[in-house]
Design a protein around this motif. Structure first.
Motif, PDB file in Angstrom:
ATOM      1  N   ARG A 274       6.330  65.864 -17.009  1.00 33.00           N
ATOM      2  CA  ARG A 274       7.388  65.249 -16.521  1.00 33.00           C
ATOM      3  C   ARG A 274       7.709  65.046 -14.848  1.00 33.00           C
ATOM      4  N   MET A 275       6.936  65.267 -14.319  1.00 31.11           N
ATOM      5  CA  MET A 275       6.299  65.096 -12.275  1.00 31.11           C
ATOM      6  C   MET A 275       5.446  65.749 -12.115  1.00 31.11           C
ATOM      7  N   ALA A 276       5.182  65.055 -11.012  1.00 28.93           N
ATOM      8  CA  ALA A 276       3.488  65.401 -10.694  1.00 28.93           C
ATOM      9  C   ALA A 276       4.023  65.246  -9.025  1.00 28.93           C
ATOM     10  N   TYR A 277       3.635  66.911  -8.882  1.00 29.66           N
ATOM     11  CA  TYR A 277       3.590  67.442  -7.385  1.00 29.66           C
ATOM     12  C   TYR A 277       2.926  66.716  -6.603  1.00 29.66           C
ATOM     13  N   VAL A 278       2.948  66.057  -5.133  1.00 34.77           N
ATOM     14  CA  VAL A 278       1.359  66.239  -4.463  1.00 34.77           C
ATOM     15  C   VAL A 278       1.551  65.891  -3.200  1.00 34.77           C
ATOM     16  N   THR A 279       0.720  65.975  -1.819  1.00 35.83           N
ATOM     17  CA  THR A 279       0.944  65.177  -1.098  1.00 35.83           C
ATOM     18  C   THR A 279      -0.452  65.270  -0.140  1.00 35.83           C
ATOM     19  N   PRO A 280       0.058  63.867  -0.862  1.00 35.59           N
ATOM     20  CA  PRO A 280      -1.237  62.621  -0.314  1.00 35.59           C
ATOM     21  C   PRO A 280      -1.370  62.448   0.848  1.00 35.59           C
ATOM     22  N   SER A 281      -0.449  62.056   2.042  1.00 40.75           N
ATOM     23  CA  SER A 281      -0.930  61.728   3.106  1.00 40.75           C
ATOM     24  C   SER A 281      -0.842  63.047   3.610  1.00 40.75           C
ATOM     25  N   HIS A 282      -1.933  64.012   3.311  1.00 36.12           N
ATOM     26  CA  HIS A 282      -2.985  65.568   4.459  1.00 36.12           C
ATOM     27  C   HIS A 282      -2.335  66.645   3.439  1.00 36.12           C
ATOM     28  N   GLN A 283      -3.096  66.084   2.360  1.00 37.44           N
ATOM     29  CA  GLN A 283      -3.335  67.476   0.832  1.00 37.44           C
ATOM     30  C   GLN A 283      -3.017  68.863   1.439  1.00 37.44           C
ATOM     31  N   ALA A 284      -1.885  69.922   1.437  1.00 37.36           N
ATOM     32  CA  ALA A 284      -2.145  71.254   1.492  1.00 37.36           C
ATOM     33  C   ALA A 284      -2.759  72.184   0.363  1.00 37.36           C
ATOM     34  N   PRO A 285      -4.326  72.875   1.197  1.00 42.60           N
ATOM     35  CA  PRO A 285      -4.501  72.874   2.782  1.00 42.60           C
ATOM     36  C   PRO A 285      -5.947  72.223   2.466  1.00 42.60           C
ATOM     37  N   LEU A 286      -6.278  71.203   2.014  1.00 42.96           N
ATOM     38  CA  LEU A 286      -7.495  70.479   2.089  1.00 42.96           C
ATOM     39  C   LEU A 286      -8.173  69.764   2.957  1.00 42.96           C
ATOM     40  N   GLY A 287      -6.491  68.922   3.353  1.00 34.99           N
ATOM     41  CA  GLY A 287      -6.454  68.200   4.230  1.00 34.99           C
ATOM     42  C   GLY A 287      -6.542  66.775   4.142  1.00 34.99           C
ATOM     43  N   GLY A 288      -7.275  66.572   2.895  1.00 31.12           N
ATOM     44  CA  GLY A 288      -7.665  64.971   2.527  1.00 31.12           C
ATOM     45  C   GLY A 288      -6.226  64.046   2.393  1.00 31.12           C
ATOM     46  N   GLU A 289      -6.608  63.290   1.948  1.00 33.67           N
ATOM     47  CA  GLU A 289      -5.882  62.070   1.512  1.00 33.67           C
ATOM     48  C   GLU A 289      -5.447  61.365   0.523  1.00 33.67           C
ATOM     49  N   LEU A 290      -4.885  61.305  -0.494  1.00 37.55           N
ATOM     50  CA  LEU A 290      -5.085  60.497  -1.438  1.00 37.55           C
ATOM     51  C   LEU A 290      -5.531  59.256  -1.718  1.00 37.55           C
ATOM     52  N   SER A 291      -6.723  58.780  -2.478  1.00 37.28           N
ATOM     53  CA  SER A 291      -7.205  57.819  -2.180  1.00 37.28           C
ATOM     54  C   SER A 291      -6.006  56.496  -3.207  1.00 37.28           C
ATOM     55  N   PRO A 292      -6.945  55.324  -2.528  1.00 34.20           N
ATOM     56  CA  PRO A 292      -5.863  53.754  -2.363  1.00 34.20           C
ATOM     57  C   PRO A 292      -6.000  54.320  -4.002  1.00 34.20           C
ATOM     58  N   ALA A 293      -7.397  54.798  -4.601  1.00 35.08           N
ATOM     59  CA  ALA A 293      -6.743  54.330  -6.113  1.00 35.08           C
ATOM     60  C   ALA A 293      -6.860  55.061  -6.877  1.00 35.08           C
ATOM     61  N   ARG A 294      -6.414  56.152  -6.850  1.00 33.97           N
ATOM     62  CA  ARG A 294      -5.471  57.531  -7.644  1.00 33.97           C
ATOM     63  C   ARG A 294      -4.486  57.211  -7.284  1.00 33.97           C
ATOM     64  N   ARG A 295      -3.651  56.585  -5.634  1.00 30.04           N
ATOM     65  CA  ARG A 295      -2.023  56.551  -5.605  1.00 30.04           C
ATOM     66  C   ARG A 295      -2.093  55.226  -6.487  1.00 30.04           C
ATOM     67  N   LEU A 296      -2.871  54.463  -6.680  1.00 29.18           N
ATOM     68  CA  LEU A 296      -2.453  53.083  -7.919  1.00 29.18           C
ATOM     69  C   LEU A 296      -1.912  54.164  -8.933  1.00 29.18           C
ATOM     70  N   ALA A 297      -3.471  54.578  -9.510  1.00 27.49           N
ATOM     71  CA  ALA A 297      -3.387  55.858 -10.514  1.00 27.49           C
ATOM     72  C   ALA A 297      -2.167  56.672 -11.022  1.00 27.49           C
ATOM     73  N   LEU A 298      -2.204  57.664  -9.881  1.00 25.94           N
ATOM     74  CA  LEU A 298      -0.471  58.299  -9.574  1.00 25.94           C
ATOM     75  C   LEU A 298       0.398  57.415 -10.175  1.00 25.94           C
ATOM     76  N   LEU A 299       0.282  56.104  -9.270  1.00 28.69           N
ATOM     77  CA  LEU A 299       2.145  55.271  -9.590  1.00 28.69           C
ATOM     78  C   LEU A 299       2.423  55.274 -11.032  1.00 28.69           C
ATOM     79  N   ARG A 300       1.185  53.886 -11.460  1.00 29.38           N
ATOM     80  CA  ARG A 300       0.843  53.667 -13.105  1.00 29.38           C
ATOM     81  C   ARG A 300       1.210  54.870 -13.852  1.00 29.38           C
ATOM     82  N   TRP A 301       0.478  55.932 -13.681  1.00 27.25           N
ATOM     83  CA  TRP A 301       1.055  56.490 -14.628  1.00 27.25           C
ATOM     84  C   TRP A 301       2.263  57.152 -15.127  1.00 27.25           C
ATOM     85  N   ALA A 302       3.122  57.457 -13.595  1.00 29.94           N
ATOM     86  CA  ALA A 302       4.511  57.581 -13.241  1.00 29.94           C
ATOM     87  C   ALA A 302       5.568  56.628 -14.149  1.00 29.94           C
ATOM     88  N   SER A 303       4.778  55.474 -13.374  1.00 35.03           N
ATOM     89  CA  SER A 303       6.137  54.205 -14.061  1.00 35.03           C
ATOM     90  C   SER A 303       5.427  54.241 -15.776  1.00 35.03           C
TER      91      SER A 303
END
Length: 500
Positions: A274-303
């Motif tokens: 029903r929902m995804a919790y994400v920290t895409p701009s600065h992942q907590a705690p590892l510190g990376g960013e959600l890649s462009p490809a995964r951003r689009l995949a996540l948005l497509r899944w939600a839509s």
């Protein structure tokens, strides 16, 4: 000494109610005697006149006089001309005259039963608290994570803005406020999000809260039915995990790597979440960013799935190697599915307790009503001061100054680690944020944490953020500590961990 005591608020002192069949005189005597013996009425306290006490408790004055006289005869009260009626400086033996008190103040132990609590409360009580409160060591012991430098905050400027809102001409501003937040602050946030996070939104879609935790809690209540599944980053933010554990949602742990949440793995584990919790701009705690490809995949899944994405804009503003990454909410076709939440408490100072949430249009009304029911509204005086702080450009200048300061301290931390921690701790390049995950080269992270804490160094073990095991690591903060403090503490860490 007794003559200098101020009169206690006996009329506000809870005296209970008479038992069935108990005379009012006996009840008043027993209640006052118990208040004296329990020190709720300390020695020397001035009691009200018999007339005042009788009027307040709707008693006959003779009833009060009789109770006072009985207490005086037993040595509990003293009276005198110009002295009033006071609790005696020296009380009689508490075992004397015990027969007058026939009511039990508390039931015997064998009659007491522990009130039951719900399973929700039991789950919550079983969690190790994320927010340590009074358990946190005082001061700024290095290298505790998730802290900014409050000593660098422009407190004199904040005080001036705060004082400006306390003028007598603005007293009406202290009445109850809109549950969604002050219009001036919501409008200021609109401008900030447009410039700093690439988000175009109207003020009507923004609600002011006390924290991102509150935003997530209310969102879970509104959009996730009991038993429905929610994606959670692993490793991930413990505060979010504990909220989900304590609720009736079914949490699905989705692994995280250098490109952020593994969206394809999330769809394999629970495509119907029903929902995804994400920290895409600065992942907590590892510190990376959600890649462009995964951003689009996540948005497509939600839509496609009709699901929501809760975007926790964690530490997005403090990025040292390039411009801040735009929020996930800034991309096209996110209006109906992405809930963006951010906080000012970490950017300014923790006790501010102000945050915001950007809502899809279908959630605005119900979310605002839920805020009104559960919290009424966030502190409106602090909201007004923050609105001025943003509108007058102070917020932007403060962020730019702190970004430069934290970048210098991140470099100092990396340099000190390079010199002192060879073979002990590996520190990756620090690109953003207030802390970094450092990998232990040998040993156990809980043992390392305990040994460091014993000598004044605070760290957080990585396993605190994980469900599935990770290589041993320590989450270490650098932002509140100047270069000299970092250098000295780095030497201490090396000395402590080098011991066998």
């Amino acid at each position: 000494m007794a003559g200098k005591q101020q009169a206690p608020l006996v009329v506000s002192l809870p005296l209970g109610v008479p038992q069935p069949g108990e005379s009012l005189q006996r009840w008043l005597y027993a209640a006052l005697r118990e208040a004296i013996l329990s020190n709720r009425l300390p020695s020397g306290s001035l009691l009200p006149s018999t007339r005042a006490l009788a009027e307040h408790y709707s008693l006959a004055r003779g009833t009060v006089q009789a109770a006072y006289q009985q207490l005086q005869s037993e040595g509990y009260l003293d009276t005198g001309s110009g002295y009033g009626t006071r609790v005696s400086a020296v009380l009689p033996d508490v075992t004397l005259n015990a027969g007058y008190v026939r009511r039990r103040i508390t039931p015997p132990a064998e009659q007491q039963r522990e009130a039951p609590i719900t399973q929700w409360a039991q789950r919550l009580a079983a969690e190790k608290p994320v927010f340590m409160g009074g358990a946190v060591q005082p001061g700024l012991r290095p290298f505790f994570p998730h802290r900014g430098d409050v000593l660098a905050f422009p407190i004199d400027l904040w005080r001036k803005l705060h004082t400006g809102h306390l003028r007598s001409s603005r007293l009406l501003d202290m009445l109850d406020a809109d549950p969604a937040g002050l219009p001036a602050l919501r409008s200021a946030i609109v401008q900030y999000l447009s410039i700093a996070r690439g988000v175009q939104v109207s003020a009507e879609r923004i609600v002011i809260l006390g924290s991102v935790q509150q935003a997530l809690d209310l969102t879970l209540r509104l959009v996730v039915a009991p038993g429905e599944r929610v994606w959670m980053e692993d490793p991930g933010y413990p505060g979010a995990r504990q909220l989900m554990n304590a609720s009736d949602v079914a949490m699905v742990d989705v692994p995280v790597d250098r490109e952020g949440m593994q969206v394809e793995e999330g769809m394999r584990l629970a495509a119907d979440a029903r929902m995804a919790y994400v920290t895409p701009s600065h992942q907590a705690p590892l510190g990376g960013e959600l890649s462009p490809a995964r951003r689009l995949a996540l948005l497509r899944w939600a839509s496609e799935n009709g699901s929501y994405i809760f975007e926790d804009d964690y530490d997005s503003e403090y990025r040292f190697v390039a411009k801040p990454i735009p929020a996930l909410r800034s991309l096209a076709n996110t209006d109906a599915s992405v809930i963006l939440a951010g906080t000012f408490s970490k950017l300014l100072f923790p006790s501010l307790r102000l945050a915001y949430v950007v809502l899809p249009p279908q959630l605005v009304e119900s979310f605002t009503r839920l805020v009104s029911l559960t919290a009424r509204h966030a502190n409106s005086l602090s909201q007004a001061v923050l609105a001025d702080f943003i509108a007058e450009g102070h917020f932007d200048r403060h962020l730019r100054r702190m970004r430069k300061l934290y970048a210098a301290r991140a470099e100092a931390f990396s340099d000190a680690a390079q010199r002192h921690w060879q073979g002990l701790i590996d520190v990756p390049p620090i690109r953003a944020g207030l802390d970094v995950v450092c990998r232990l080269q040998a040993g156990d992270e809980l043992d390392a944490k305990a040994r460091l804490a014993a000598e004044g160094i605070d760290v957080m073990p990585l396993q605190r953020y994980c469900v599935k095991p990770q290589p041993p690591g320590l989450v270490m903060g650098f932002a509140p500590y100047n270069e000299a403090a970092i250098e000295g503490a780095a030497k201490d860490v090396a000395r402590i961990l080098s011991r066998r």
